[in-house]
Design a protein around this motif. Structure first.
Motif, PDB file in Angstrom:
ATOM      1  N   VAL A  34       0.815  -1.162   0.007  1.00  0.00           N
ATOM      2  CA  VAL A  34       0.003  -0.114  -0.076  1.00  0.00           C
ATOM      3  C   VAL A  34       0.925   1.388   0.102  1.00  0.00           C
ATOM      4  N   GLY A  35       2.126   0.913   0.222  1.00  0.00           N
ATOM      5  CA  GLY A  35       3.202   2.073   0.188  1.00  0.00           C
ATOM      6  C   GLY A  35       2.900   3.291  -0.952  1.00  0.00           C
ATOM      7  N   HIS A  36       2.676   2.889  -2.231  1.00  0.00           N
ATOM      8  CA  HIS A  36       2.372   3.695  -3.501  1.00  0.00           C
ATOM      9  C   HIS A  36       1.398   4.513  -3.333  1.00  0.00           C
ATOM     10  N   LEU A  37       0.209   4.072  -2.403  1.00  0.00           N
ATOM     11  CA  LEU A  37      -0.901   4.885  -2.447  1.00  0.00           C
ATOM     12  C   LEU A  37      -0.574   6.168  -1.428  1.00  0.00           C
ATOM     13  N   PHE A  38       0.292   5.750  -0.395  1.00  0.00           N
ATOM     14  CA  PHE A  38       0.480   6.566   0.586  1.00  0.00           C
ATOM     15  C   PHE A  38       1.596   7.718  -0.075  1.00  0.00           C
ATOM     16  N   GLN A  39       2.408   7.158  -0.830  1.00  0.00           N
ATOM     17  CA  GLN A  39       3.536   7.843  -1.237  1.00  0.00           C
ATOM     18  C   GLN A  39       2.568   9.299  -2.118  1.00  0.00           C
ATOM     19  N   LYS A  40       1.678   8.605  -3.122  1.00  0.00           N
ATOM     20  CA  LYS A  40       0.822   9.366  -4.037  1.00  0.00           C
ATOM     21  C   LYS A  40      -0.056  10.704  -3.131  1.00  0.00           C
ATOM     22  N   LEU A  41      -0.543   9.856  -2.083  1.00  0.00           N
ATOM     23  CA  LEU A  41      -1.238  10.844  -1.036  1.00  0.00           C
ATOM     24  C   LEU A  41      -0.354  12.011  -0.635  1.00  0.00           C
ATOM     25  N   ALA A  42       0.861  11.866  -0.382  1.00  0.00           N
ATOM     26  CA  ALA A  42       1.973  12.717   0.108  1.00  0.00           C
ATOM     27  C   ALA A  42       2.249  13.564  -0.775  1.00  0.00           C
ATOM     28  N   SER A  43       2.268  13.110  -1.946  1.00  0.00           N
ATOM     29  CA  SER A  43       3.152  13.897  -3.142  1.00  0.00           C
ATOM     30  C   SER A  43       1.821  15.093  -3.720  1.00  0.00           C
ATOM     31  N   GLU A  44       0.688  14.896  -2.952  1.00  0.00           N
ATOM     32  CA  GLU A  44      -0.428  15.911  -3.213  1.00  0.00           C
ATOM     33  C   GLU A  44      -0.644  16.879  -2.281  1.00  0.00           C
ATOM     34  N   LEU A  45       0.255  16.893  -1.443  1.00  0.00           N
ATOM     35  CA  LEU A  45       0.107  17.876  -0.239  1.00  0.00           C
ATOM     36  C   LEU A  45       0.123  19.382  -0.613  1.00  0.00           C
ATOM     37  N   GLY A  46       0.561  19.784  -1.787  1.00  0.00           N
ATOM     38  CA  GLY A  46       0.674  21.071  -2.314  1.00  0.00           C
ATOM     39  C   GLY A  46      -0.711  21.610  -2.282  1.00  0.00           C
ATOM     40  N   VAL A  47      -1.676  20.811  -2.499  1.00  0.00           N
ATOM     41  CA  VAL A  47      -3.198  21.179  -2.702  1.00  0.00           C
ATOM     42  C   VAL A  47      -3.596  21.602  -1.231  1.00  0.00           C
ATOM     43  N   TYR A  48      -3.222  21.010  -0.072  1.00  0.00           N
ATOM     44  CA  TYR A  48      -3.270  21.215   1.329  1.00  0.00           C
ATOM     45  C   TYR A  48      -2.515  22.587   1.446  1.00  0.00           C
ATOM     46  N   LYS A  49      -1.300  23.054   1.064  1.00  0.00           N
ATOM     47  CA  LYS A  49      -0.595  23.919   1.206  1.00  0.00           C
ATOM     48  C   LYS A  49      -1.369  25.288   0.751  1.00  0.00           C
ATOM     49  N   ALA A  50      -2.098  25.030  -0.291  1.00  0.00           N
ATOM     50  CA  ALA A  50      -3.203  26.089  -1.020  1.00  0.00           C
ATOM     51  C   ALA A  50      -4.149  26.645  -0.096  1.00  0.00           C
ATOM     52  N   PHE A  51      -4.739  25.388   0.587  1.00  0.00           N
ATOM     53  CA  PHE A  51      -5.943  25.391   1.424  1.00  0.00           C
ATOM     54  C   PHE A  51      -5.734  26.156   2.628  1.00  0.00           C
ATOM     55  N   LEU A  66     -14.202  23.239   8.061  1.00  0.00           N
ATOM     56  CA  LEU A  66     -13.139  23.859   7.394  1.00  0.00           C
ATOM     57  C   LEU A  66     -11.935  23.490   8.053  1.00  0.00           C
ATOM     58  N   TYR A  67     -12.147  23.256   9.428  1.00  0.00           N
ATOM     59  CA  TYR A  67     -10.820  22.844  10.282  1.00  0.00           C
ATOM     60  C   TYR A  67     -10.293  21.422   9.877  1.00  0.00           C
ATOM     61  N   LYS A  68     -11.205  20.663   9.433  1.00  0.00           N
ATOM     62  CA  LYS A  68     -10.917  19.080   9.336  1.00  0.00           C
ATOM     63  C   LYS A  68      -9.500  18.810   8.570  1.00  0.00           C
ATOM     64  N   PRO A  69      -9.394  19.436   7.278  1.00  0.00           N
ATOM     65  CA  PRO A  69      -8.428  19.246   6.427  1.00  0.00           C
ATOM     66  C   PRO A  69      -7.039  19.624   6.991  1.00  0.00           C
ATOM     67  N   ILE A  70      -7.028  20.702   7.880  1.00  0.00           N
ATOM     68  CA  ILE A  70      -5.756  21.024   8.585  1.00  0.00           C
ATOM     69  C   ILE A  70      -5.291  19.836   9.458  1.00  0.00           C
ATOM     70  N   ASP A  71      -6.253  19.327  10.365  1.00  0.00           N
ATOM     71  CA  ASP A  71      -6.121  18.278  11.283  1.00  0.00           C
ATOM     72  C   ASP A  71      -5.930  16.905  10.507  1.00  0.00           C
ATOM     73  N   ARG A  72      -6.417  16.843   9.264  1.00  0.00           N
ATOM     74  CA  ARG A  72      -6.094  15.541   8.553  1.00  0.00           C
ATOM     75  C   ARG A  72      -4.561  15.255   8.247  1.00  0.00           C
ATOM     76  N   VAL A  73      -3.800  16.404   7.890  1.00  0.00           N
ATOM     77  CA  VAL A  73      -2.393  16.277   7.410  1.00  0.00           C
ATOM     78  C   VAL A  73      -1.705  15.583   8.615  1.00  0.00           C
ATOM     79  N   THR A  74      -1.947  16.096   9.821  1.00  0.00           N
ATOM     80  CA  THR A  74      -1.239  15.376  11.233  1.00  0.00           C
ATOM     81  C   THR A  74      -1.646  14.176  11.411  1.00  0.00           C
ATOM     82  N   ARG A  75      -2.912  13.877  10.947  1.00  0.00           N
ATOM     83  CA  ARG A  75      -3.470  12.249  11.383  1.00  0.00           C
ATOM     84  C   ARG A  75      -2.588  11.429  10.480  1.00  0.00           C
TER      85      ARG A  75
END
Length: 826
Positions: free
Chosen positions: A136-153, A202-211
């Protein structure tokens, strides 16, 4: 046009009126073994072998994370639901919000929803068809690579919340929508939908990165290094951690108050480190008692190479010093910062881990690593020392200000008070000194001090005793030397992690000058080096209530302490001793037994009794779900001991406990009469002894390693999934008895303001009794300090019980029915 507007407004109303049983658009297809209650054979296998056990834990972590992903997607979906009708309304003649406001509030939510929907859909089949080779590592790697969207959020988050707030104030319809968004619950949940505010969602995405980062830690911990997932998960964790580091805001340093009073140098009588409450905060101070004044100082930070110096915070001439009366003190109690007990426990846990790591690194000769670990341990110990004390010690300057210290024991408070009162008997003159004289005095403090170091393990030489771990058996025989008849009793304290804890209390011997208690106690030691005995005169005068805790204040008539000498303590024989205290002599005996010996579970040879007999045998014989002894002890404690201060912590008299043990073993008809007449601490002690003498712990040898792994998980959903699965894996008699005890301990904790027993205190008492490694498990592994292994294990055992005590009520039938517990708090 009007028809179109009606349709748009109708859609908005639908958002507001969504019924609990009405499906949301884009409902996730979750009809799977994961959600239908069938976790498949893999999860129900016993834990066998380290690699297999690791992969079992990995599946539990992933299952829990998947459950929380479902909830997160539902939350994002609930947030998106009003966006389409709001956009449609924006182009009509009756806009609720402008298009710009909508774009600001819902910025990047659709993208984040899409990312997680794709991740969920890809991960689900891997868990449904789980085997040791699943990656499942590739799925988490892909999820991490899309953190730029979170940065914009995140960059837009503050503006989004402010805009939503302003729009809600300006528009009643939007206010209704933003205060009542409907979030669909997971399929297994009884509550199909719940109402949540837009701000909370609206706070949930902030919390999700740490999770997600916590989950990656857990997954790596339970993935073998040669598994193809390991490097991919490592890479995903690196990306996530770098992302979190880049967005962490710097916290402003705390403001500290600076005052410059004056003082004078005289002969030093006593000094020590005390915790002062200043401006509502705890501060570690070095307090110096001179022949004519009390000076409170703090150690100044100096540059490298310079001598350390003290900065005087305040002083009081002894001629002006008084101890506040209870009435005065009650009016001036400031707000005191307190840490939750689980945080103090976490500090202890970390200290034990650091100790163990220091021993390992020293054996490798890694002096630089050892130094770094010592520094971290020092930080934890300092913090524990600062936040542990809770006994107030107030002093007052006749000319003005009062000061409050917090001490760890009555013994310490009595010592300071006696030293000051002894000096005050001399003819003292009030003194006022110049700033130069004060400076000279403060400069000398560094050379004059008798206590050089804060009492931390990290400051000790390696050769010094690490303290004793195990059980100290103490018999308090008698006391002599009293001039007048009084109502007398003794308490016993031992040190633990730098502060003292009350462990036992004799009964009150009424109206005598020669009390003869002859009471035996078993005291648990946690790195202890010293035993203190305090002798009190019992006060029955209701007018002398302590305003702090509404307790009658008893008078200390004598106190003394004895060092626990390693040679004497290791002897298996009783060792008699006498402590002299202010002309009073207390005679006592003690002997030590190691923790391994005390908790060694030896099955009973006779199957007729209950102590040392398997719980399944006892319940089958009695035709009961919970052993009679457990039910009766719980009932008696709840009837007349639930408000007893220190119930379950204060030791009962050993002879009383042995008498009750014999009565239960022989099933005597007088049990109920004995229980009603017996001291309540002896009944509480009998219940603890029953669990301690079970042939295997209540939570079983087989599951012990899994409980240790489960409580160490960082992700709440994964932890919940694992901890509930482990309870389901217990035999029915063990599980029902555990749940019965759990509810009882919660009821005891409800009376904490009176009995001083919090959930954490109760977990500390019962955790190591209900949960213990088997002899084969504890003898495995590399050689390290036994005390360090024990301490680290005990902390985890306490955390396991505390987890269940803090959990919402757990029903046996509910637990057996649901294979996967979902946490709604993500």
């Amino acid at each position: 046009m009007e028809e179109e507007e009606e349709e748009v407004l109708g859609m908005l109303d639908k958002v507001l009126e969504l019924e609990d049983d009405e499906p949301l658009d884009g409902e996730l297809d979750l009809d799977s073994p994961l959600n239908s209650g069938d976790m498949g054979p893999h999860l129900l296998r016993p834990f066998q072998g380290d690699i297999e056990k690791g992969l079992e834990m990995k599946k539990l972590v992933l299952s829990g994370f998947l459950a929380s992903e479902e909830i997160y997607i539902n939350q994002l979906e609930a947030l998106l639901l009003p966006m389409r009708p709001l956009k449609a309304a924006a182009t009509s003649s009756k806009p609720v919000l402008s298009m710009e406001q909508i774009e600001t509030i819902f910025f990047k939510i659709q993208d984040i929803f899409q990312i997680h929907k794709e991740f969920y859909d890809a991960l689900l089949p891997h868990i449904q068809q789980w085997d040791d080779k699943v990656t499942v590592g590739h799925l988490f790697q892909k999820l991490a690579s899309e953190l730029g969207v979170y940065k914009a959020f995140l960059d837009n988050y503050k503006v989004a919340v402010e805009t939503a707030e302003k729009c809600a104030q300006a528009n009643m319809q939007f206010q209704k929508i933003s205060e009542n968004l409907k979030v669909k619950g997971p399929k297994e949940s009884k509550d199909l939908t719940s109402s949540v505010t837009m701000e909370a969602l609206l706070y949930k995405p902030i919390d999700r990165v740490t999770r997600s980062t916590l989950v990656l830690h857990d997954l790596l911990k339970h993935t073998p290094k040669d598994h193809p997932d390991f490097p991919l998960l490592q890479d995903a964790l690196r990306i996530s951690q770098n992302f979190l580091s880049s967005i962490n805001e710097e916290i402003d340093p705390r403001r500290t108050a600076v005052t410059t009073p004056k003082g004078e140098a005289r002969q030093l009588v006593k000094d020590g480190f005390l915790v002062e409450v200043s401006e509502g905060s705890r501060k570690l101070r070095h307090v110096f008692l001179f022949t004519d004044l009390l000076l409170c100082a703090k150690l100044k930070k100096t540059s490298v190479g310079k001598h350390q110096q003290y900065e005087c915070k305040w002083y009081i001439p002894l001629a002006d010093l008084t101890f506040q009366t209870l009435d005065d003190a009650a009016d001036s109690i400031p707000h005191i910062q307190t840490l939750p007990e689980h945080e103090l426990d976490e500090m202890k846990n970390k200290i034990c881990v650091f100790k163990s790591e220091i021993q390992k690194e020293k054996s490798k000769g890694q002096s630089r690593v050892v130094e770094r670990l010592r520094k971290k341990m020092n930080e934890q110990e300092s913090c524990l020392l600062l936040h542990s004390p809770s006994i107030p010690f107030r002093i007052h300057n006749k000319n003005g200000k009062s000061y409050l210290f917090l001490l760890s024991s009555d013994y310490e408070r009595s010592e300071w008070r006696e030293s000051i009162e002894k000096l005050q008997k001399k003819d003292l003159q009030a003194c006022v000194l110049s700033s130069v004289e004060l400076q000279v005095l403060t400069g000398f403090c560094f050379k004059l001090r008798t206590v050089h170091n804060i009492p931390l393990t990290s400051h000790k030489d390696d050769e010094e005793s690490p303290g004793h771990y195990g059980f100290l058996h103490v018999i308090v025989h008698s006391a002599t030397g009293f001039k007048e008849s009084a109502n007398l009793y003794c308490t016993l304290e031992v040190d633990s992690f730098g502060y003292y804890v009350g462990k036992a209390k004799t009964r009150v011997f009424r109206d005598t000058t020669e009390p003869t208690w002859n009471e035996e106690f078993e005291i648990e030691l946690e790195g202890s080096q010293c035993l203190r005995i305090l002798c009190y005169e019992k006060c029955y005068d209701k007018t002398k209530l302590n305003k702090d805790d509404n307790e009658i204040v008893d008078k200390i008539v004598g106190k003394g302490q004895v060092q626990l000498d390693p040679q004497a303590v290791q002897s298996k024989n009783w060792h008699m001793d006498v402590i002299e205290m202010n002309g009073i002599k207390v005679e006592f005996s003690m002997k030590f037994s190691s923790r391994d010996l005390s908790l060694k579970r030896t099955p009973s040879k006779k199957q007729s009794g209950v102590f040392g007999v398997k719980i399944s045998v006892v319940t089958k014989r009695e035709r009961s779900k919970v052993p009679y002894i457990v039910r009766q002890c719980i009932e008696e404690v709840e009837k007349r001991g639930i408000e007893e201060v220190g119930i379950y912590r204060i030791s009962g008299v050993a002879t009383d406990i042995q008498a009750l043990k014999a009565a239960f073993d022989t099933n005597t008809k007088d049990i109920l009469v004995m229980l009603s007449d017996m001291d309540i601490n002896a009944i509480a002690g009998t219940l603890k002894l029953y669990f301690r003498e079970l042939p295997e712990p209540l939570l079983t040898d087989r599951l012990y390693p899994a409980f240790m792994e489960g409580i160490a998980l960082s992700d709440p959903a994964a932890k919940e999934n694992c901890m509930m699965h482990l309870l389901r894996s217990l035999p029915d008699p063990n599980l029902i008895t555990f749940l019965t005890l759990l509810e009882h301990l919660k009821r005891v904790a409800e009376k904490e303001p009176i009995n001083k027993m919090s959930l954490h205190n109760l977990a500390t008492v019962f955790g190591p009794t209900l949960l213990r490694p088997s002899e084969s498990e504890s003898s495995k592994g590399h050689v390290t300090l036994a005390s360090d292994i024990w301490s680290h294990d005990v902390m985890a055992q306490v955390q396991v019980l505390l987890y269940y005590l803090q959990h919402q009520p757990i029903s046996f039938s509910e637990l057996k029915r649901n294979t996967l517990y979902f946490s709604t708090d993500v």
